[in-house]
Structures are given as C-alpha cells and as structure tokens.
Design a protein around this motif. Structure first.
Motif, PDB file in Angstrom:
ATOM      1  N   VAL A   1     -13.079   2.156  16.430  1.00 32.75           N
ATOM      2  CA  VAL A   1     -12.517   2.990  17.497  1.00 32.75           C
ATOM      3  C   VAL A   1     -11.038   3.213  17.201  1.00 32.75           C
ATOM      4  N   THR A   2     -10.654   4.477  17.031  1.00 35.56           N
ATOM      5  CA  THR A   2      -9.264   4.817  16.716  1.00 35.56           C
ATOM      6  C   THR A   2      -8.581   5.602  17.834  1.00 35.56           C
ATOM      7  N   ARG A   3      -9.374   6.107  18.801  1.00 39.05           N
ATOM      8  CA  ARG A   3      -8.806   6.811  19.954  1.00 39.05           C
ATOM      9  C   ARG A   3      -9.525   6.336  21.202  1.00 39.05           C
ATOM     10  N   HIS A   4      -8.784   6.231  22.296  1.00 39.90           N
ATOM     11  CA  HIS A   4      -9.413   5.762  23.522  1.00 39.90           C
ATOM     12  C   HIS A   4     -10.325   6.838  24.106  1.00 39.90           C
ATOM     13  N   GLU A   5     -11.293   6.416  24.915  1.00 41.44           N
ATOM     14  CA  GLU A   5     -12.257   7.351  25.487  1.00 41.44           C
ATOM     15  C   GLU A   5     -11.548   8.379  26.363  1.00 41.44           C
ATOM     16  N   GLY A   6     -11.905   9.622  26.176  1.00 44.04           N
ATOM     17  CA  GLY A   6     -11.310  10.709  26.941  1.00 44.04           C
ATOM     18  C   GLY A   6     -10.155  11.396  26.253  1.00 44.04           C
ATOM     19  N   ASP A   7      -9.752  10.899  25.074  1.00 49.95           N
ATOM     20  CA  ASP A   7      -8.595  11.464  24.395  1.00 49.95           C
ATOM     21  C   ASP A   7      -8.816  12.939  24.033  1.00 49.95           C
TER      22      ASP A   7
ATOM     23  N   ASP B   1     -15.971  10.682  15.163  1.00 54.73           N
ATOM     24  CA  ASP B   1     -14.692  10.567  14.455  1.00 54.73           C
ATOM     25  C   ASP B   1     -13.730   9.599  15.137  1.00 54.73           C
ATOM     26  N   GLY B   2     -14.254   8.424  15.489  1.00 53.52           N
ATOM     27  CA  GLY B   2     -13.396   7.357  15.980  1.00 53.52           C
ATOM     28  C   GLY B   2     -13.185   7.312  17.478  1.00 53.52           C
ATOM     29  N   GLU B   3     -13.822   8.194  18.230  1.00 48.66           N
ATOM     30  CA  GLU B   3     -13.712   8.150  19.697  1.00 48.66           C
ATOM     31  C   GLU B   3     -15.092   8.039  20.314  1.00 48.66           C
ATOM     32  N   ARG B   4     -15.230   7.101  21.251  1.00 48.56           N
ATOM     33  CA  ARG B   4     -16.492   6.934  21.956  1.00 48.56           C
ATOM     34  C   ARG B   4     -16.467   7.690  23.280  1.00 48.56           C
ATOM     35  N   THR B   5     -17.640   8.164  23.684  1.00 45.08           N
ATOM     36  CA  THR B   5     -17.806   8.703  25.028  1.00 45.08           C
ATOM     37  C   THR B   5     -19.047   8.092  25.649  1.00 45.08           C
ATOM     38  N   THR B   6     -18.932   7.638  26.872  1.00 48.33           N
ATOM     39  CA  THR B   6     -20.070   7.096  27.596  1.00 48.33           C
ATOM     40  C   THR B   6     -21.035   8.232  27.928  1.00 48.33           C
ATOM     41  N   MET B   7     -22.315   8.002  27.677  1.00 50.01           N
ATOM     42  CA  MET B   7     -23.327   9.041  27.882  1.00 50.01           C
ATOM     43  C   MET B   7     -23.911   8.905  29.286  1.00 50.01           C
ATOM     44  N   ARG B   8     -23.683   9.918  30.101  1.00 54.98           N
ATOM     45  CA  ARG B   8     -24.199   9.961  31.470  1.00 54.98           C
ATOM     46  C   ARG B   8     -25.165  11.128  31.598  1.00 54.98           C
ATOM     47  N   ARG B   9     -26.115  10.974  32.512  1.00 58.66           N
ATOM     48  CA  ARG B   9     -27.175  11.980  32.614  1.00 58.66           C
ATOM     49  C   ARG B   9     -26.586  13.383  32.819  1.00 58.66           C
TER      50      ARG B   9
END
Length: 353
Positions: free
Chosen positions: A188-194, A129-137
């Motif tokens: 992208v509508t929200r910064h990562e971590g929002d 829904d417009g926010e990315r998260t970096t995928m870490r192990r």
C-alpha cells in the motif's frame, strides 16, 4: 428477384470455386450478404441470468478451488450464441467472481481493461497501483489496462462481484499481454480515497494533463454517491426512452472511464415504461435495486436485484419497472464511437423491431 441459374452454370461455378479454393480464395458474391448486411445480424441472443439460481453454483466454486490456485475464481457468463468463446457479447466478457474470507486473489496486470460491480457480501477490497478501496455493494470499480491489481477479503462473508472486461476485443486484435506480480499482494503506497480526492473532486493536480483516450485515474465510483445523484436528478423531467440515465466519465476529461468500454446507470420510477430504443452497442445490464421487465426484441426478461441480462446489437429494448429500479450497464460504445460505427434509434410507441 434474381433469375434462375441453370444447373449447368451452377455446376461450372462449383468446379471453379473448388479450383480457387486451392489458392485460399473464395468468391465475394457468394458471401456478400453476410459480410455487408442491411442491418446488424448478431450471433448473440438475449439472455438472463437469475442471481438466485446461480448464486449457489458460485459458492460451490469456493469449496472446490482456492482463489490462489485459480488466480481468479470466476464463473464466466457465456452468451448461448457464443458458447466456448468466453464472451457475453461479441466484444465483451462477463463473469461472477468470488472471494472467500481471508483469501487474496494474487496481483497481476494485463492489457485488457476491467470493471467490477459489487453484488453480494462485504469486507473485500480491490487494490489498484498501490491504493486499496473497500468494495461495497453497487460500487463500480475499474482496473485500467496494464495496472497492477489484486483483491482480498478481510471480512467474514463471501463477496461476489461482476467482472466486465474487453477480452474478446483484445483477442480480436491479438493484443493480449499479462504479467504476474512479484508479490502476492501489492504494497500500500497511497491511503484509501486518495485517487478519488485527487482526481474526482472537481480538481486535479496542478501539473496533471491526460489525453482523452487514457483511462481514468479515479478507479472507484461509490454507489452511495451514484444513487444520491440519481435520486436528485429524478426530481426533474424524465427521458421517455431511458428514464433517468447517466454515463460514467473520467472527471478529468469527460471521456469514458475506459477507452473500450462505457458504463451507465439509470433509475426507472415505479410503474415507468420506456419507449422502444435500439443502438449498435450490445449491452450487459445488471439490476442493482428493484425489479421489472425488459422486452428485448420479442423476448420478455423479468429481472430482480443482482440479475444480469444481455441486449444484442440493434435489438429493440423496452424497460418496465415494477418497484423503482436502478440498472447498471456496460457496452463497447466508446470503441464504436471512436471509429464511427455507433448508431442509435429512438422509436415511437407503435413501432417494434
């Protein structure tokens, strides 16, 4: 003990059953034991997927079909007792998804809830829904029902994660809907971590209210935080049946992050051996760190990092850690609890199922 039925009576009954069969009817007394068993009789079986054995097959899929063409490039983990049903348990789905460098798995949404557990590689992201998260192990990531989501890989390495969905449960209710995205990737509508800051920091927006049955707004649970919490908890008393075990929650409500699936994390100290335990929620386990053994009923499964194994309903489980182990797991426990089906039993050391 039931009395012996004369052959003449049996023949008369068979004739009667043939007659009522034409009206799509069948006698309950012939199937009552299967319909209302004395205890669960699951069709699924204990099974272990060794990641070292299947990884190359996952990578080969990356050479045979693109993420765009496949929409989701996944190898389904099918329980041997349910082959052809795309099911890892009666109500749950599991698969290993691969995304190669530079690829995008296109945006879509569906009524099925999904979780991701990152196993291998780095540089990928999931957008919800417009926010990315970096995928870490080790990260536990959620795409709640009917939320737009896509995946991409901006790094240099292939990335593999475990998908867990309630597909068989949605299929049982005939409630599956899906919709492709208008664009290949979401804007992208929200910064990562929002979302984590807004809903997962012991605060929520002042006018926010959410019913307990709604999925969490926090869609990523970073493994670094989870592992740190486990290490701190492990300074205290240990549970003889579970080690140090926690359940993931929606921080705004305390309920499960998803209404149909529960997710859990546990730490087993080196050399720890749990007492036998069983419950009605068939469970999928993933080893994130360490190694050990799972005695599932009478079957011994030896697991290492990234291995996946299945515990059927009401099978006794005993866990033994070689090196200190961290296990992630998921099941349909919230759904069972909501309708009053869920049951557990903590067994003493001398009892076996």
């Amino acid at each position: 003990m039931k009395a012996e039925v004369p052959e003449m009576v049996r023949a008369e009954r068979r004739q009667y059953y043939d007659q009522i069969n034409h009206f799509s009817m069948t006698p309950l007394w012939e199937v009552l034991g299967r319909l209302v068993p004395r205890q669960p009789t699951p069709a699924i079986t204990p099974v272990l997927w060794k990641y070292a054995d299947v990884r190359e097959h996952v990578m080969q899929a990356g050479r045979l079909i693109s993420a765009e063409e496949a929409e989701r490039r996944v190898l389904i983990l099918e329980n041997p007792g349910l082959r052809g049903n795309s099911s890892v348990t009666q109500t749950l789905y599991a698969g290993l998804q691969l995304i190669m460098p530079g690829e995008v798995a296109p945006a879509h949404r569906h009524t099925q809830s999904a979780l991701r557990l990152v196993l291998d590689g780095e540089g990928a992201y999931t957008a919800v829904d417009g926010e990315r998260t970096t995928m870490r192990r080790g990260d536990f990531i959620i795409t709640p029902a009917w939320t737009w989501h896509d995946h991409g890989n901006l790094g240099k390495d292939p990335v593999v994660w475990l998908d867990g969905l309630d597909i068989p449960l949605a299929r049982f209710f005939d409630t599956g809907f899906a919709e492709p995205g208008a664009a290949h990737s979401q804007g992208v509508t929200r910064h990562e971590g929002d979302a984590l800051a807004r809903y997962g920091s012991n605060m929520v927006p002042v006018d926010f209210h959410q019913p307990p049955s709604a999925p969490t707004k926090v869609f990523v649970y970073p493994f670094a935080q989870t592992r740190s919490a486990l290490k701190t908890i492990a300074l205290g008393d240990i549970d003889a049946h579970h080690g140090y075990k926690q359940r993931f929650v929606n921080p705004a409500t305390g309920a499960s992050p998803m209404p149909t699936m529960g997710a859990f994390i546990q730490l087993l100290p080196a050399g720890f051996e749990s007492l036998p335990y069983r419950s009605t929620d068939a469970t999928v386990y993933v080893c994130l760190e360490g190694e050990g053994e799972a005695l599932v009923g009478h079957q011994l499964l030896k697991f290492q990092e990234n291995d996946v194994f299945v515990l059927p309903s009401w099978y006794t489980l005993q866990l033994r850690a070689g090196r200190e182990a961290i296990l992630f797991s998921y099941s349909d426990r919230p759904a069972q609890q909501a309708i009053g089906f869920w049951r557990e039993e903590r067994l003493p050391a001398h009892r076996q199922a």
